[in-house]
Motif scaffolding. Sequence first.
Motif, PDB file in Angstrom:
ATOM      1  N   PRO A  37      -2.177  -1.199   9.372  1.00  0.00           N
ATOM      2  CA  PRO A  37      -2.621  -2.503   9.421  1.00  0.00           C
ATOM      3  C   PRO A  37      -1.832  -3.417   8.811  1.00  0.00           C
ATOM      4  O   PRO A  37      -1.461  -4.734   9.014  1.00  0.00           O
ATOM      5  CB  PRO A  37      -4.221  -2.911   8.960  1.00  0.00           C
ATOM      6  CG  PRO A  37      -4.299  -1.407   8.561  1.00  0.00           C
ATOM      7  CD  PRO A  37      -3.253  -0.371   8.920  1.00  0.00           C
ATOM      8  N   ASN A  38      -1.186  -2.941   7.550  1.00  0.00           N
ATOM      9  CA  ASN A  38      -0.320  -3.786   6.777  1.00  0.00           C
ATOM     10  C   ASN A  38       1.289  -3.823   7.063  1.00  0.00           C
ATOM     11  O   ASN A  38       1.965  -4.235   6.390  1.00  0.00           O
ATOM     12  CB  ASN A  38      -0.632  -3.505   5.388  1.00  0.00           C
ATOM     13  CG  ASN A  38      -1.868  -3.885   4.906  1.00  0.00           C
ATOM     14  OD1 ASN A  38      -2.803  -5.102   5.102  1.00  0.00           O
ATOM     15  ND2 ASN A  38      -2.570  -2.898   4.561  1.00  0.00           N
ATOM     16  N   LYS A  39       1.494  -2.956   7.968  1.00  0.00           N
ATOM     17  CA  LYS A  39       2.772  -2.739   8.510  1.00  0.00           C
ATOM     18  C   LYS A  39       3.860  -2.183   7.468  1.00  0.00           C
ATOM     19  O   LYS A  39       5.011  -2.872   7.181  1.00  0.00           O
ATOM     20  CB  LYS A  39       3.487  -3.791   9.173  1.00  0.00           C
ATOM     21  CG  LYS A  39       2.674  -4.462  10.371  1.00  0.00           C
ATOM     22  CD  LYS A  39       2.597  -3.841  11.336  1.00  0.00           C
ATOM     23  CE  LYS A  39       1.991  -4.145  12.720  1.00  0.00           C
ATOM     24  NZ  LYS A  39       1.807  -3.365  13.506  1.00  0.00           N
ATOM     25  N   THR A  40       3.467  -1.394   6.764  1.00  0.00           N
ATOM     26  CA  THR A  40       4.198  -0.381   5.824  1.00  0.00           C
ATOM     27  C   THR A  40       5.496   0.157   6.572  1.00  0.00           C
ATOM     28  O   THR A  40       5.419   0.792   7.281  1.00  0.00           O
ATOM     29  CB  THR A  40       3.647   0.600   5.082  1.00  0.00           C
ATOM     30  OG1 THR A  40       2.642   0.011   4.416  1.00  0.00           O
ATOM     31  CG2 THR A  40       4.365   1.376   4.065  1.00  0.00           C
ATOM     32  N   ASN A  41       6.730  -0.296   5.848  1.00  0.00           N
ATOM     33  CA  ASN A  41       7.891   0.372   6.351  1.00  0.00           C
ATOM     34  C   ASN A  41       8.339   1.690   6.383  1.00  0.00           C
ATOM     35  O   ASN A  41       8.126   2.356   5.289  1.00  0.00           O
ATOM     36  CB  ASN A  41       9.267  -0.676   5.954  1.00  0.00           C
ATOM     37  CG  ASN A  41       9.142  -1.923   6.417  1.00  0.00           C
ATOM     38  OD1 ASN A  41       8.758  -2.255   7.595  1.00  0.00           O
ATOM     39  ND2 ASN A  41       9.722  -2.788   5.708  1.00  0.00           N
ATOM     40  N   LEU A  63       3.902  10.442   3.274  1.00  0.00           N
ATOM     41  CA  LEU A  63       3.959  10.108   1.788  1.00  0.00           C
ATOM     42  C   LEU A  63       5.775  10.112   1.476  1.00  0.00           C
ATOM     43  O   LEU A  63       6.034   9.472   0.553  1.00  0.00           O
ATOM     44  CB  LEU A  63       3.037  10.960   0.948  1.00  0.00           C
ATOM     45  CG  LEU A  63       1.916  10.763   0.950  1.00  0.00           C
ATOM     46  CD1 LEU A  63       1.024  12.141   0.360  1.00  0.00           C
ATOM     47  CD2 LEU A  63       1.503   9.685   0.202  1.00  0.00           C
ATOM     48  N   ASP A  64       6.303  11.274   1.653  1.00  0.00           N
ATOM     49  CA  ASP A  64       7.784  11.299   1.432  1.00  0.00           C
ATOM     50  C   ASP A  64       8.429  10.213   2.192  1.00  0.00           C
ATOM     51  O   ASP A  64       9.335   9.891   1.541  1.00  0.00           O
ATOM     52  CB  ASP A  64       8.309  12.903   2.005  1.00  0.00           C
ATOM     53  CG  ASP A  64       7.822  13.751   1.254  1.00  0.00           C
ATOM     54  OD1 ASP A  64       7.480  13.684  -0.017  1.00  0.00           O
ATOM     55  OD2 ASP A  64       7.634  15.074   1.754  1.00  0.00           O
ATOM     56  N   ASN A 101      -3.425   2.856   2.091  1.00  0.00           N
ATOM     57  CA  ASN A 101      -4.246   2.606   3.163  1.00  0.00           C
ATOM     58  C   ASN A 101      -3.754   2.504   4.683  1.00  0.00           C
ATOM     59  O   ASN A 101      -4.171   3.206   5.325  1.00  0.00           O
ATOM     60  CB  ASN A 101      -4.851   0.947   3.055  1.00  0.00           C
ATOM     61  CG  ASN A 101      -5.801   0.621   3.892  1.00  0.00           C
ATOM     62  OD1 ASN A 101      -6.713   1.765   4.145  1.00  0.00           O
ATOM     63  ND2 ASN A 101      -5.899  -0.549   4.420  1.00  0.00           N
ATOM     64  N   ASP A 102      -2.473   2.242   4.938  1.00  0.00           N
ATOM     65  CA  ASP A 102      -1.632   2.240   5.951  1.00  0.00           C
ATOM     66  C   ASP A 102      -1.475   3.620   6.310  1.00  0.00           C
ATOM     67  O   ASP A 102      -1.758   3.827   7.600  1.00  0.00           O
ATOM     68  CB  ASP A 102      -0.283   1.623   5.946  1.00  0.00           C
ATOM     69  CG  ASP A 102      -0.375   0.268   5.997  1.00  0.00           C
ATOM     70  OD1 ASP A 102      -1.370  -0.386   6.303  1.00  0.00           O
ATOM     71  OD2 ASP A 102       0.513  -0.539   5.606  1.00  0.00           O
ATOM     72  N   ILE A 103      -1.251   4.418   5.323  1.00  0.00           N
ATOM     73  CA  ILE A 103      -0.956   6.171   5.736  1.00  0.00           C
ATOM     74  C   ILE A 103      -2.292   6.543   6.368  1.00  0.00           C
ATOM     75  O   ILE A 103      -2.352   7.238   7.308  1.00  0.00           O
ATOM     76  CB  ILE A 103      -0.381   6.806   4.511  1.00  0.00           C
ATOM     77  CG1 ILE A 103       0.961   6.547   4.196  1.00  0.00           C
ATOM     78  CG2 ILE A 103      -0.685   8.242   4.937  1.00  0.00           C
ATOM     79  CD1 ILE A 103       1.471   6.854   2.773  1.00  0.00           C
ATOM     80  N   LYS A 108      -5.703   9.072  10.328  1.00  0.00           N
ATOM     81  CA  LYS A 108      -6.919   8.936  10.853  1.00  0.00           C
ATOM     82  C   LYS A 108      -7.114   8.834  12.188  1.00  0.00           C
ATOM     83  O   LYS A 108      -7.877   9.424  12.913  1.00  0.00           O
ATOM     84  CB  LYS A 108      -7.762   7.823  10.040  1.00  0.00           C
ATOM     85  CG  LYS A 108      -9.278   7.985   9.971  1.00  0.00           C
ATOM     86  CD  LYS A 108      -9.927   7.320   9.032  1.00  0.00           C
ATOM     87  CE  LYS A 108     -10.873   6.207   9.644  1.00  0.00           C
ATOM     88  NZ  LYS A 108     -11.491   5.261   8.493  1.00  0.00           N
ATOM     89  N   GLN A 109      -6.294   7.758  12.559  1.00  0.00           N
ATOM     90  CA  GLN A 109      -6.018   7.442  14.282  1.00  0.00           C
ATOM     91  C   GLN A 109      -5.534   8.582  14.780  1.00  0.00           C
ATOM     92  O   GLN A 109      -6.145   9.048  15.968  1.00  0.00           O
ATOM     93  CB  GLN A 109      -5.357   6.160  14.241  1.00  0.00           C
ATOM     94  CG  GLN A 109      -5.214   5.693  15.857  1.00  0.00           C
ATOM     95  CD  GLN A 109      -4.215   4.736  15.855  1.00  0.00           C
ATOM     96  OE1 GLN A 109      -3.380   4.358  14.875  1.00  0.00           O
ATOM     97  NE2 GLN A 109      -3.964   4.236  17.083  1.00  0.00           N
ATOM     98  N   LYS A 110      -4.471   9.055  14.363  1.00  0.00           N
ATOM     99  CA  LYS A 110      -3.484  10.160  15.131  1.00  0.00           C
ATOM    100  C   LYS A 110      -4.314  11.522  15.266  1.00  0.00           C
ATOM    101  O   LYS A 110      -4.059  12.106  16.259  1.00  0.00           O
ATOM    102  CB  LYS A 110      -2.071  10.209  14.512  1.00  0.00           C
ATOM    103  CG  LYS A 110      -1.425   8.896  14.772  1.00  0.00           C
ATOM    104  CD  LYS A 110      -0.446   9.277  16.040  1.00  0.00           C
ATOM    105  CE  LYS A 110       0.578   8.128  16.041  1.00  0.00           C
ATOM    106  NZ  LYS A 110       1.366   8.211  17.393  1.00  0.00           N
ATOM    107  N   CYS A 111      -4.981  11.977  13.976  1.00  0.00           N
ATOM    108  CA  CYS A 111      -5.395  13.083  13.866  1.00  0.00           C
ATOM    109  C   CYS A 111      -6.722  13.290  14.048  1.00  0.00           C
ATOM    110  O   CYS A 111      -7.387  14.591  13.830  1.00  0.00           O
ATOM    111  CB  CYS A 111      -4.804  13.669  12.683  1.00  0.00           C
ATOM    112  SG  CYS A 111      -3.096  13.991  12.542  1.00  0.00           S
TER     113      CYS A 111
END
Length: 142
Positions: A37-41, A63-64, A101-103, A108-111
């Motif tokens: 939701p925060n558009k982490t690059n 994370l990496d 939170n973005d991760i 959560k959505q994909k898995c």
Amino acid sequence: MQFRLQELQSILNASASKEVEVEMIEHSVVEKIGIGPNKTNVDRMCFKKIKWDCYSLATRALLDAVFDKQTLATKTLSGIKKRSKSRIRSKELELDPVKVNDIVQLVKQKCNVDEWSIRRIISIKCSDTANTKRFNPQPSEC
């Protein structure tokens, strides 16, 4: 040279409409996409390589991609220093909560897994990275 400039401009124009950030790094183009939701690059190529079959591996790969090894080795999810006698939280020792939170939201959505399982993997990854840095101080190449 002129052709390369036109090629890069066309990439920039195309990516601007798709909300993709493009960075110039030593004459190469690195495309970044926004996650959560925060558009982490995150680097687009790293993102494409993630296997979503296993939430643990997907979380570790993200994370990496988002944090460098030094950050993962020196910071924790809670901000409490490992093996500290006083359990005082510190913002300097906490991973960026927006990126975390973005991760969490993406995995959560994909898995289709609960948030606490993902956060547990993040804590374990930080601990593993800190132990690796402690026992192996020379920088490692990926």
